[in-house]
Motif scaffolding. Structure first.
Motif, short mmCIF file in Angstrom:
data_model
loop_
_atom_site.label_atom_id
_atom_site.label_comp_id
_atom_site.label_asym_id
_atom_site.label_seq_id
_atom_site.Cartn_x
_atom_site.Cartn_y
_atom_site.Cartn_z
N THR A 226 -41.28 -153.84 15.44
CA THR A 226 -41.65 -153.92 16.85
C THR A 226 -40.84 -154.96 17.60
N SER A 229 -35.26 -155.00 19.42
CA SER A 229 -35.05 -154.30 20.69
C SER A 229 -34.18 -153.06 20.53
N PHE A 232 -35.34 -148.25 18.82
CA PHE A 232 -35.31 -146.86 19.25
C PHE A 232 -33.91 -146.27 19.10
N LEU A 266 -37.75 -143.15 25.11
CA LEU A 266 -38.28 -144.45 24.68
C LEU A 266 -37.20 -145.53 24.78
N GLU A 267 -35.95 -145.16 24.52
CA GLU A 267 -34.86 -146.13 24.70
C GLU A 267 -34.77 -146.60 26.14
N TYR A 269 -37.16 -146.59 28.30
CA TYR A 269 -38.34 -147.43 28.55
C TYR A 269 -38.11 -148.85 28.02
N GLN A 270 -37.43 -148.96 26.89
CA GLN A 270 -37.17 -150.27 26.29
C GLN A 270 -36.30 -151.13 27.22
N THR A 271 -35.41 -150.51 27.98
CA THR A 271 -34.57 -151.28 28.90
C THR A 271 -35.40 -151.90 30.02
N LEU A 273 -38.86 -152.67 29.32
CA LEU A 273 -39.81 -153.55 28.64
C LEU A 273 -39.18 -154.86 28.18
N SER A 274 -37.96 -154.81 27.66
CA SER A 274 -37.33 -156.02 27.12
C SER A 274 -37.19 -157.12 28.17
#
Length: 324
Positions: A226, A229, A232, A266-267, A269-271, A273-274
């Motif tokens: 988790t 980063s 994904f 999801l990738e 989204y990670q940009t 969230l990080s």
């Protein structure tokens, strides 16, 4: 620890361990408590710098075999090394911070003997990591999850497996088939379990699923899977590189492509969230302005995680995972 030949090994339990001093003793005891006693436990220490090997060596049971690794290479190579050294007809897996319930091997072995070329898996119970031990919280795939309802064993094909949000199984499988297929986990720190299973699915294996939680999975925030980063991206690459294995099967190929598209989302989204997590609100805000759906995804995930965190706090669960 006594080193001697152990006759009549039906199941080789493979455990990769790295800096697992706090949890590995309970993991070992859960294997030794199995109602099926015809097993060996292969523990591959992946260059631990704590007292992991000391804990392993404190168990005077000839069924335990310790394989030492000088360098930390990751769980995949450690598991592959243990499989190569295994003596059992069957192989299954236990992480060094998880545990079995006593009838796990007996239950899976009974099904495996009827379906020797398939993957036999039980339900996984998510558990809180508390000072007093693992406290069950929720079954990943419960008894209502797959058809036919009420059946003791259910069959899942590759497409059904990919459709799940969590591809979390710790299967029992025939070692001879793994060696024939040259199945390996690779060296990734994310998705290595799926990489290993690809060869079996491409060969026509299905999952024979026993809908009873016999594997206890230690759930704690802050695990490597988790915190990374890039997880994904790495997971997407697993499916992109494995796609060619299913070129002969249009349905399987379509399922892999759908999974890749889902992971790409999801990738993205990670940009968002990080930077949000690290306090870079302007950067997160720019992503939100470009793609407003990321805020809906964020709210959805927060809502879904609230019951877990509330339960963890009530049960006194830890907030961090150890090891890789």
């Amino acid at each position: 620890m006594i080193a001697q030949e152990v006759p009549d090994v039906s199941v080789s339990n493979v455990m990769a361990a790295y800096n697992a001093e706090r949890t590995i003793g309970d993991a070992i005891r859960s294997v030794l408590a199995q109602t099926c006693t015809s097993f060996e436990l292969l523990i591959c220490d992946d260059g631990s710098t704590d007292g992991t090997t000391r804990v392993v060596e404190s168990f005077a049971d000839p069924r335990i075999r310790l394989l030492r690794g000088e360098a930390n290479r990751g769980p995949g190579p450690s598991r592959d090394r243990a499989i190569d050294c295994a003596r059992g007809t069957w192989v299954t897996f236990l992480d060094a911070d998880d545990q079995y319930l006593p009838r796990r091997l007996e239950t899976l072995l009974r099904v495996a003997r009827e379906h020797p070329d398939d993957l036999v898996a039980d339900a996984v119970m998510d558990c809180h990591d508390t000072p007093s031990g693992l406290v069950p919280w929720r079954v990943v795939w419960d008894e209502r999850h797959f058809e036919p309802s009420g059946a003791d064993v259910r069959t899942l094909n590759f497409e059904q497996f990919l459709h799940e949000d969590r591809q979390l199984i710790k299967p029992l499988l025939r070692r001879g088939l793994a060696m024939k297929l040259k199945a390996t986990h690779g060296e990734r720190l994310n998705g290595e379990d799926v990489v290993f299973l690809f060869s079996f699915f491409a060969n026509g294996s299905v999952i024979r699923y026993v809908p009873h939680p016999l594997y206890l999975y230690r759930m704690t925030p802050g695990s490597l899977s988790t915190k990374n980063s890039d997880r994904f991206r790495i997971y997407r690459e697993v499916f992109e590189e494995g796609k060619d294995l299913f070129a002969h099967d249009l349905s399987a190929t379509a399922a892999v492509e759908a999974k890749i598209l889902h992971i790409r989302r999801l990738e993205r989204y990670q940009t968002f969230l990080s930077p949000l997590r690290s306090g870079h609100l302007l950067r997160a805000g720019r992503i939100f302005m470009q793609e407003p759906w990321v805020m809906r995804e964020f709210a959805k995930r927060v809502f879904e995680r609230l019951p877990f965190h509330a339960s963890r706090i009530v049960r006194g669960g830890r907030a961090r995972r150890v090891g890789w």
